[in-house]
Design a protein around this motif. Structure first.
Motif, PDB file in Angstrom:
ATOM      1  N   ILE A   6       0.846  -1.199   0.000  1.00 24.00           N
ATOM      2  CA  ILE A   6       0.000   0.000   0.000  1.00 24.00           C
ATOM      3  C   ILE A   6       0.882   1.249   0.000  1.00 24.00           C
ATOM      4  O   ILE A   6       0.650   2.187  -0.759  1.00 24.00           O
ATOM      5  CB  ILE A   6      -0.948   0.002   1.210  1.00 24.00           C
ATOM      6  CG1 ILE A   6      -1.995  -1.109   1.075  1.00 24.00           C
ATOM      7  CG2 ILE A   6      -1.626   1.361   1.379  1.00 24.00           C
ATOM      8  CD1 ILE A   6      -2.781  -1.371   2.345  1.00 24.00           C
ATOM      9  N   LEU A   7       1.904   1.259   0.824  1.00 25.34           N
ATOM     10  CA  LEU A   7       2.801   2.423   0.909  1.00 25.34           C
ATOM     11  C   LEU A   7       3.604   2.608  -0.375  1.00 25.34           C
ATOM     12  O   LEU A   7       3.747   3.729  -0.864  1.00 25.34           O
ATOM     13  CB  LEU A   7       3.714   2.298   2.127  1.00 25.34           C
ATOM     14  CG  LEU A   7       3.007   2.369   3.482  1.00 25.34           C
ATOM     15  CD1 LEU A   7       3.973   2.042   4.618  1.00 25.34           C
ATOM     16  CD2 LEU A   7       2.354   3.720   3.691  1.00 25.34           C
ATOM     17  N   TRP A  14       9.198   7.369  -4.409  1.00 26.88           N
ATOM     18  CA  TRP A  14      10.109   7.361  -3.261  1.00 26.88           C
ATOM     19  C   TRP A  14      11.031   6.159  -3.321  1.00 26.88           C
ATOM     20  O   TRP A  14      10.623   5.057  -3.672  1.00 26.88           O
ATOM     21  CB  TRP A  14       9.322   7.303  -1.961  1.00 26.88           C
ATOM     22  CG  TRP A  14       8.597   8.567  -1.644  1.00 26.88           C
ATOM     23  CD1 TRP A  14       8.143   9.500  -2.522  1.00 26.88           C
ATOM     24  CD2 TRP A  14       8.237   9.028  -0.358  1.00 26.88           C
ATOM     25  NE1 TRP A  14       7.520  10.515  -1.859  1.00 26.88           N
ATOM     26  CE2 TRP A  14       7.562  10.251  -0.519  1.00 26.88           C
ATOM     27  CE3 TRP A  14       8.410   8.543   0.917  1.00 26.88           C
ATOM     28  CZ2 TRP A  14       7.066  10.982   0.539  1.00 26.88           C
ATOM     29  CZ3 TRP A  14       7.910   9.258   1.976  1.00 26.88           C
ATOM     30  CH2 TRP A  14       7.257  10.482   1.784  1.00 26.88           C
ATOM     31  N   ASP A  15      12.253   6.396  -2.928  1.00 25.93           N
ATOM     32  CA  ASP A  15      13.223   5.319  -2.850  1.00 25.93           C
ATOM     33  C   ASP A  15      13.506   5.062  -1.372  1.00 25.93           C
ATOM     34  O   ASP A  15      14.394   5.673  -0.777  1.00 25.93           O
ATOM     35  CB  ASP A  15      14.509   5.713  -3.593  1.00 25.93           C
ATOM     36  CG  ASP A  15      15.514   4.583  -3.610  1.00 25.93           C
ATOM     37  OD1 ASP A  15      15.094   3.408  -3.517  1.00 25.93           O
ATOM     38  OD2 ASP A  15      16.720   4.878  -3.707  1.00 25.93           O
ATOM     39  N   VAL A  25       6.988   7.574   7.537  1.00 25.12           N
ATOM     40  CA  VAL A  25       6.652   8.553   8.582  1.00 25.12           C
ATOM     41  C   VAL A  25       7.782   9.551   8.753  1.00 25.12           C
ATOM     42  O   VAL A  25       7.549  10.763   8.828  1.00 25.12           O
ATOM     43  CB  VAL A  25       6.345   7.852   9.927  1.00 25.12           C
ATOM     44  CG1 VAL A  25       6.239   8.862  11.059  1.00 25.12           C
ATOM     45  CG2 VAL A  25       5.054   7.056   9.825  1.00 25.12           C
ATOM     46  N   SER A  26       9.002   9.052   8.782  1.00 21.82           N
ATOM     47  CA  SER A  26      10.125   9.962   9.007  1.00 21.82           C
ATOM     48  C   SER A  26      10.295  10.962   7.869  1.00 21.82           C
ATOM     49  O   SER A  26      10.848  12.042   8.064  1.00 21.82           O
ATOM     50  CB  SER A  26      11.417   9.168   9.227  1.00 21.82           C
ATOM     51  OG  SER A  26      11.781   8.481   8.048  1.00 21.82           O
ATOM     52  N   GLU A  27       9.805  10.626   6.684  1.00 22.40           N
ATOM     53  CA  GLU A  27       9.930  11.513   5.534  1.00 22.40           C
ATOM     54  C   GLU A  27       8.729  12.440   5.359  1.00 22.40           C
ATOM     55  O   GLU A  27       8.858  13.522   4.795  1.00 22.40           O
ATOM     56  CB  GLU A  27      10.118  10.698   4.255  1.00 22.40           C
ATOM     57  CG  GLU A  27      11.424   9.937   4.212  1.00 22.40           C
ATOM     58  CD  GLU A  27      12.643  10.845   4.243  1.00 22.40           C
ATOM     59  OE1 GLU A  27      12.627  11.921   3.610  1.00 22.40           O
ATOM     60  OE2 GLU A  27      13.630  10.482   4.910  1.00 22.40           O
ATOM     61  N   THR A  28       7.560  12.025   5.785  1.00 22.64           N
ATOM     62  CA  THR A  28       6.356  12.837   5.538  1.00 22.64           C
ATOM     63  C   THR A  28       5.739  13.402   6.803  1.00 22.64           C
ATOM     64  O   THR A  28       5.009  14.381   6.742  1.00 22.64           O
ATOM     65  CB  THR A  28       5.255  12.013   4.837  1.00 22.64           C
ATOM     66  OG1 THR A  28       4.835  10.967   5.706  1.00 22.64           O
ATOM     67  CG2 THR A  28       5.733  11.467   3.516  1.00 22.64           C
ATOM     68  N   GLN A  33       1.632  15.952  13.536  1.00 23.78           N
ATOM     69  CA  GLN A  33       0.751  15.016  12.848  1.00 23.78           C
ATOM     70  C   GLN A  33       0.527  13.763  13.686  1.00 23.78           C
ATOM     71  O   GLN A  33      -0.587  13.244  13.752  1.00 23.78           O
ATOM     72  CB  GLN A  33       1.331  14.635  11.487  1.00 23.78           C
ATOM     73  CG  GLN A  33       1.255  15.771  10.486  1.00 23.78           C
ATOM     74  CD  GLN A  33       1.984  15.422   9.206  1.00 23.78           C
ATOM     75  OE1 GLN A  33       3.026  14.770   9.227  1.00 23.78           O
ATOM     76  NE2 GLN A  33       1.434  15.863   8.088  1.00 23.78           N
ATOM     77  N   ALA A  34       1.567  13.285  14.328  1.00 24.96           N
ATOM     78  CA  ALA A  34       1.424  12.112  15.185  1.00 24.96           C
ATOM     79  C   ALA A  34       0.428  12.390  16.307  1.00 24.96           C
ATOM     80  O   ALA A  34      -0.414  11.545  16.627  1.00 24.96           O
ATOM     81  CB  ALA A  34       2.781  11.697  15.751  1.00 24.96           C
ATOM     82  N   LEU A  35       0.515  13.567  16.899  1.00 30.04           N
ATOM     83  CA  LEU A  35      -0.445  13.930  17.945  1.00 30.04           C
ATOM     84  C   LEU A  35      -1.865  14.015  17.400  1.00 30.04           C
ATOM     85  O   LEU A  35      -2.821  13.624  18.069  1.00 30.04           O
ATOM     86  CB  LEU A  35      -0.051  15.259  18.591  1.00 30.04           C
ATOM     87  CG  LEU A  35       1.166  15.193  19.502  1.00 30.04           C
ATOM     88  CD1 LEU A  35       1.599  16.598  19.905  1.00 30.04           C
ATOM     89  CD2 LEU A  35       0.866  14.332  20.727  1.00 30.04           C
TER      90      LEU A  35
END
Length: 182
Positions: A6-7, A14-15, A25-28, A33-35
Motif C-alpha cells: 500500500i505504501l 520514493w526510494d 513517517v520519518s519523511e512525511t 501530525q502524530a499527535l
C-alpha cells in the motif's frame, strides 16, 4: 494487499530502503501530525449510565448527553424496540473509510488501506478498553462492508451485562426524564 505494498503504491517515486512504515513517517510526518492521529490509536473513553463509549470526535460528552436525553419524538409502528445494549452500540461503531476525508495514492489502495487500518484500530481499541476497564470485557469487531454500511469497527461491552438506566425507552430510543427532571 499488505501495508508495505500500500505504501509503495501510494508513494511510487520514493526510494525507501525498508518496507517498514517508519521509513515513510520519518519523511512525511512530524510530531504534530502524530499527535493529531494519536486519538485514533488510544481514544478517550467516556462512561455514561454504566456504558463505555469511545470518544473520537472530541465533543462526545456534550453530544452523548444531548442525544441520550432527546428521545425520538415520533415512533413509527414498524420500528422495533432498541435494547439498551444495541442503543449503546449505535454510539460505538465507526466506519473506517469515513474517518478521513482525504484519499492518497491510487484508487486500488483505498480499500486495502482501510482494511489494514481497521485491523490496527481494532487491536489498539481492544487494548485501550482492557487497560482502562480491566474488570470488564469488550468485543471489538471489524465488520465488512455489507452494502448498507462501509467497513466498520463495532465496540460492545460483553461483561458485565449492561443494564438500561431508569427512564430508558426502547421505542423512543432515549432516556426520558422522570418527574424530578432526572
Amino acid at each position: 494487499m499488505d501495508t508495505p505494498e500500500i505504501l509503495r503504491r501510494s508513494f511510487p517515486d520514493w526510494d525507501v530502503e525498508t518496507d517498514h512504515p517508519a521509513a515513510y513517517v520519518s519523511e512525511t510526518g512530524d510530531a504534530v501530525q502524530a499527535l493529531m492521529y494519536s486519538y485514533l490509536i488510544w481514544p478517550a473513553l467516556i462512561e455514561r449510565h454504566g456504558a463505555v463509549f469511545l470518544a473520537l470526535d472530541g465533543n462526545e460528552s456534550e453530544d452523548f448527553a444531548e442525544r441520550m436525553g432527546r428521545p425520538t419524538p415520533f415512533v413509527h409502528p414498524d420500528w422495533p424496540a432498541l435494547s439498551w445494549v444495541d442503543y449503546v452500540a449505535s454510539f460505538n461503531f465507526y466506519e473506517v473509510p469515513h474517518l478521513f476525508r482525504m484519499l492518497r495514492g491510487p484508487a486500488e489502495v483505498y480499500d486495502p488501506s482501510h482494511e489494514a487500518l481497521g485491523v490496527v484500530l481494532r487491536e489498539a481499541w481492544a487494548a485501550r478498553l482492557a487497560a482502562a476497564y480491566p474488570d470488564r470485557r469488550f468485543a471489538v469487531d471489524l465488520l465488512e462492508n455489507d452494502g448498507t454500511m462501509a467497513l466498520r469497527i463495532v465496540v460492545r461491552q460483553t461483561f458485565p451485562e449492561l443494564v438500561a438506566p431508569e427512564g430508558y425507552d426502547p421505542r423512543r430510543r432515549g432516556i426520558i426524564a422522570g418527574p424530578s427532571g432526572a
